[in-house]
Write a protein that holds these residues in place. Sequence first.
Motif, mmCIF file in Angstrom:
data_model
loop_
_atom_site.group_PDB
_atom_site.id
_atom_site.type_symbol
_atom_site.label_atom_id
_atom_site.label_comp_id
_atom_site.label_asym_id
_atom_site.label_seq_id
_atom_site.Cartn_x
_atom_site.Cartn_y
_atom_site.Cartn_z
ATOM 1 N N GLU A 184 5.674 -39.573 -22.421
ATOM 2 C CA GLU A 184 5.632 -40.768 -23.258
ATOM 3 C C GLU A 184 4.200 -41.278 -23.339
ATOM 4 O OE1 GLU A 184 8.928 -43.681 -22.327
ATOM 5 O OE2 GLU A 184 9.015 -42.432 -20.535
ATOM 6 N N GLU A 202 3.774 -47.078 -23.566
ATOM 7 C CA GLU A 202 5.220 -47.198 -23.424
ATOM 8 C C GLU A 202 5.625 -47.133 -21.955
ATOM 9 O OE1 GLU A 202 7.378 -44.489 -25.851
ATOM 10 O OE2 GLU A 202 6.304 -45.023 -27.703
ATOM 11 N N VAL A 203 4.958 -46.248 -21.198
ATOM 12 C CA VAL A 203 5.257 -46.148 -19.766
ATOM 13 C C VAL A 203 4.900 -47.463 -19.072
ATOM 14 C CG1 VAL A 203 4.753 -44.929 -17.619
ATOM 15 C CG2 VAL A 203 4.921 -43.656 -19.760
ATOM 16 N N GLU A 220 7.507 -50.029 -19.679
ATOM 17 C CA GLU A 220 8.693 -49.834 -18.833
ATOM 18 C C GLU A 220 8.437 -50.346 -17.423
ATOM 19 O OE1 GLU A 220 10.835 -46.027 -19.187
ATOM 20 O OE2 GLU A 220 9.372 -45.515 -20.729
ATOM 21 N N TYR A 221 7.253 -50.049 -16.915
ATOM 22 C CA TYR A 221 6.917 -50.506 -15.567
ATOM 23 C C TYR A 221 6.797 -52.032 -15.509
ATOM 24 C CZ TYR A 221 6.219 -46.025 -13.272
ATOM 25 O OH TYR A 221 6.421 -44.821 -12.687
ATOM 26 N N LYS A 269 8.582 -54.079 -17.209
ATOM 27 C CA LYS A 269 9.967 -54.577 -17.134
ATOM 28 C C LYS A 269 10.486 -54.470 -15.702
ATOM 29 C CE LYS A 269 11.264 -53.480 -21.917
ATOM 30 N NZ LYS A 269 12.140 -52.633 -22.773
ATOM 31 N N ILE A 270 10.112 -53.381 -15.033
ATOM 32 C CA ILE A 270 10.506 -53.221 -13.628
ATOM 33 C C ILE A 270 9.883 -54.321 -12.790
ATOM 34 C CG2 ILE A 270 10.232 -51.739 -11.592
ATOM 35 C CD1 ILE A 270 10.430 -49.338 -13.478
ATOM 36 N N GLU A 292 14.751 -50.388 -8.595
ATOM 37 C CA GLU A 292 14.123 -50.091 -9.871
ATOM 38 C C GLU A 292 13.967 -48.591 -10.038
ATOM 39 O OE1 GLU A 292 12.690 -52.383 -7.771
ATOM 40 O OE2 GLU A 292 13.543 -54.062 -8.856
ATOM 41 N N PRO A 335 10.405 -44.454 -14.505
ATOM 42 C CA PRO A 335 10.687 -43.862 -15.798
ATOM 43 C C PRO A 335 10.199 -42.432 -15.965
ATOM 44 C CG PRO A 335 9.149 -45.703 -15.997
ATOM 45 C CD PRO A 335 9.553 -45.622 -14.573
#
Length: 489
Positions: free
Chosen positions: A339, A343-344, A347-348, A350-351, A464, A467
């Motif tokens: 990715e 984007e990665v 995602e992190y 959000k974690i 968590e 991703p």
Amino acid sequence: MQVTVTNTDGLKRELKIQVPAQDLEARLGAKLEEMKNQVRLKGFRPGKVPVSHLRKTFGKQVMGEIIQEAVGESSQKALADEALRPAFQPSIDLEGEIQEVMDGKADLTFKMSFEVVPTFDLADFSKVSVERLVAEVKDADIDEALKRLAENQKNFEPRAEGAKAEDGDLLTIDFVGKIDGVAFDGGSAEDANLELGSGRFIPGFEEQLVGVKVGDEKTVNVTFPAEYGAEQLAGKDAVFDVKVKEVKAPAEVAIDDELAKRFGFDALDKLREALAEQIKSDYTRMSRAHMKRAMLDKLDELHDFELPPSMVEQEFEQIWQQFQHELSHQNKTADDLDEPEDEVKAEYRKIAERRVRLGLVLAEVGEKNSISVTEQELSQALAERARQFPGQERQLYQYYQQNPQAVQELRAPIFEDKVVDFIAELADVTDKPVSRDELFADPDAEEHVHDENCDHDHDHDHGEAKPAKKAAAKKPAAKKPATKKKKED
């Protein structure tokens, strides 16, 4: 002391605190009077040193200490008076000329900036419903564990003269590894034992030795994996000159009373009972892990409130640094991800937000219900950690005595588990029978990112997922059972 709130933007707060110069002067006078009976100066009898002389000699040093004390005390009092709970240690910015303050010509004025812990309502835990996966310990599970124990106890016997090596055989070999005709460090050994099919050596090495005999000299051609730990070897073609000195075949170990006695049990049925208890313990541990993950998911869903940006940012930076560290061990960079890096990172982030949110929720539950980690629980955790480092117990205890952050890393998961257990007692937890494979599937279906640098009792893993990397489902391993004491002991 005068306190003025100068910023209330969201969770951000800024206080302006002013301590009058006369208050500092009064503190200085009191301190010098106290020193009068303690200081010994040449030319003065004990207790007879004039305060004016002490002021001239020690005034600047003492005033510096007084200013530091005044900042600390007035900061804490301001927070208490305003009923504010900082999410992090506030930053302090002095205003004006500090020399003017030191000389008693100006008030001590400073700004204190910080973010506050948000206030929010906890969910009604009696309305929370989660499933707890449970699996029955079956005879087949015990049989499989016994089989693995027997395999770990197997012996090897020399094959007949001239017999060829088969997969699973144990070879004794000498070898010299070369790259471009030059031997490389760590690539040679004598009388090395290698079990064919064990996967201990470079991919392709063991397979080429199937069929060799004692006395054979074999040239093995392999390529080091691109992610090999030694950078100077990664991705390189290598040639190994191998000499076969011994070929042994595995001898089958019977699953009987004799096997049980190797582990300190009187008979096979006693060993089976011990394995059954061990497997049951493993099942209970995994069952709880699934329940905990489901509980944390519910708590995350049920709570929505503004998060302190600095807490989220710090959490994200820790996660991202760990991820980059893992990538570097694989000789990769963010450019090698499936990715885009943005984007990665999203995602992190959000974690990170999930961690902070759950951490604050668990902390609130703990505070409102007087849940804490006892010294006994902390000592037990430390003792368990020490058992992992036999012979180094003393150094490990000293390390924890000297590193409060390390102690916090022990405390955090205990606190989190106690809070989750407290909520589980109030919630509707129902058991769901599943197979062993379902039970030992990772609760996240992916690997966890562990948080080891938390400032609060509540911060821990919180389940968590990472991703960029999938993890295989895990099955219970056949551990060596605890040795049973003899009756006469």
